[in-house]
Design a protein around this motif. Structure first.
Motif, PDB file in Angstrom:
ATOM      1  N   ALA A 162      36.749  38.532  33.981  1.00  0.00           N
ATOM      2  CA  ALA A 162      36.214  39.603  33.864  1.00  0.00           C
ATOM      3  C   ALA A 162      36.214  40.376  32.354  1.00  0.00           C
ATOM      4  CB  ALA A 162      36.415  40.541  34.808  1.00  0.00           C
ATOM      5  N   GLU A 163      34.964  40.484  31.870  1.00  0.00           N
ATOM      6  CA  GLU A 163      34.872  41.246  30.600  1.00  0.00           C
ATOM      7  C   GLU A 163      35.626  40.367  29.557  1.00  0.00           C
ATOM      8  OE1 GLU A 163      35.712  45.529  31.069  1.00  0.00           O
ATOM      9  OE2 GLU A 163      34.584  45.615  32.962  1.00  0.00           O
ATOM     10  N   GLY A 164      35.743  39.146  29.675  1.00  0.00           N
ATOM     11  CA  GLY A 164      36.467  38.422  28.372  1.00  0.00           C
ATOM     12  C   GLY A 164      37.833  38.334  28.639  1.00  0.00           C
ATOM     13  N   ARG A 165      38.441  38.688  29.805  1.00  0.00           N
ATOM     14  CA  ARG A 165      39.877  38.624  30.093  1.00  0.00           C
ATOM     15  C   ARG A 165      40.066  37.675  31.337  1.00  0.00           C
ATOM     16  NH1 ARG A 165      42.513  44.261  28.587  1.00  0.00           N
ATOM     17  NH2 ARG A 165      40.952  44.727  27.038  1.00  0.00           N
ATOM     18  N   LYS A 166      41.232  37.123  31.410  1.00  0.00           N
ATOM     19  CA  LYS A 166      41.547  35.989  32.381  1.00  0.00           C
ATOM     20  C   LYS A 166      42.662  36.529  33.080  1.00  0.00           C
ATOM     21  CE  LYS A 166      40.309  32.008  29.856  1.00  0.00           C
ATOM     22  NZ  LYS A 166      40.473  30.701  29.418  1.00  0.00           N
ATOM     23  N   TYR A 167      42.549  36.236  34.428  1.00  0.00           N
ATOM     24  CA  TYR A 167      43.637  36.762  35.399  1.00  0.00           C
ATOM     25  C   TYR A 167      44.087  35.565  36.510  1.00  0.00           C
ATOM     26  CZ  TYR A 167      41.712  41.280  33.576  1.00  0.00           C
ATOM     27  OH  TYR A 167      41.362  42.482  33.087  1.00  0.00           O
ATOM     28  N   ARG A 168      45.358  35.508  36.676  1.00  0.00           N
ATOM     29  CA  ARG A 168      45.776  34.654  37.790  1.00  0.00           C
ATOM     30  C   ARG A 168      45.886  35.299  39.205  1.00  0.00           C
ATOM     31  NH1 ARG A 168      44.387  32.760  33.581  1.00  0.00           N
ATOM     32  NH2 ARG A 168      45.466  31.209  32.584  1.00  0.00           N
ATOM     33  N   LEU A 169      45.889  36.716  39.256  1.00  0.00           N
ATOM     34  CA  LEU A 169      45.919  37.379  40.362  1.00  0.00           C
ATOM     35  C   LEU A 169      47.013  37.051  41.617  1.00  0.00           C
ATOM     36  CD1 LEU A 169      41.900  37.409  41.275  1.00  0.00           C
ATOM     37  CD2 LEU A 169      43.426  38.980  39.824  1.00  0.00           C
TER      38      LEU A 169
END
Length: 169
Positions: free
Chosen positions: A36-43
């Protein structure tokens, strides 16, 4: 006893990825993640080992933990949780930093429905912003929890993660 290096967080994280029953999903989570919004997340997040070491092997830069250790893995990602749980119920051994381990107990905590939700972090929350200075140099500004920017940046981060996983705030 379980012997783990001082910096055992990477082996714990690696074990979490390898415990994922769905190899394609594990690869997606590790290599791509949600964005989201150019950022990556592993959650997902995980704690340090909750038990104190029995003693320290300074020459080997390692902790010696008791034979039974525990740590917490948390996620809002149901596919990840389902895949992880499938593996945990197989009773197959797994490796962390060369140590062969088995799960002897799994506890699923109930979802909290409190509103507002009061949270106590198990480790410090690091909140910062990066600004661009003159001549392309960047500067990182860290915020104290009592600073007003701390809550605003933390809230923006949580909203981005929600958008990354669910498509909306």
């Amino acid at each position: 006893d379980i012997v783990l290096p001082f910096h055992y967080q990477a082996p714990l994280q690696g074990a979490i990825y390898h415990l994922n029953q769905n190899a394609a999903f594990g690869t997606f989570l590790h290599d791509v993640g949600y964005s989201a919004e150019g950022r990556k997340y592993r959650l997902f997040c995980f704690s340090r080992i909750l038990e104190n070491p029995k003693y320290i092997l300074r020459q080997k830069h390692a902790f010696v933990f008791p034979p039974k250790i525990s740590w917490i893995v948390a996620t809002v990602d149901n596919p990840f949780a389902d895949s992880l749980l499938q593996t945990l119920f197989t009773d197959d051994p797994f490796m962390i930093a060369g140590q062969q381990l088995r799960f002897c107990r799994i506890q699923i905590l109930p979802e909290c429905k409190d509103n507002p939700l009061h949270v106590r972090a198990m480790s410090p929350i690091c909140v910062y912003s990066t600004i661009e200075m003159e001549k392309g140099k960047k500067r990182t500004i860290f915020y104290h929890p009592k600073e007003e920017e701390f809550a605003a940046i933390l809230q923006r981060n949580l909203k981005r993660k929600c958008i990354a996983r669910f498509g909306s705030e």
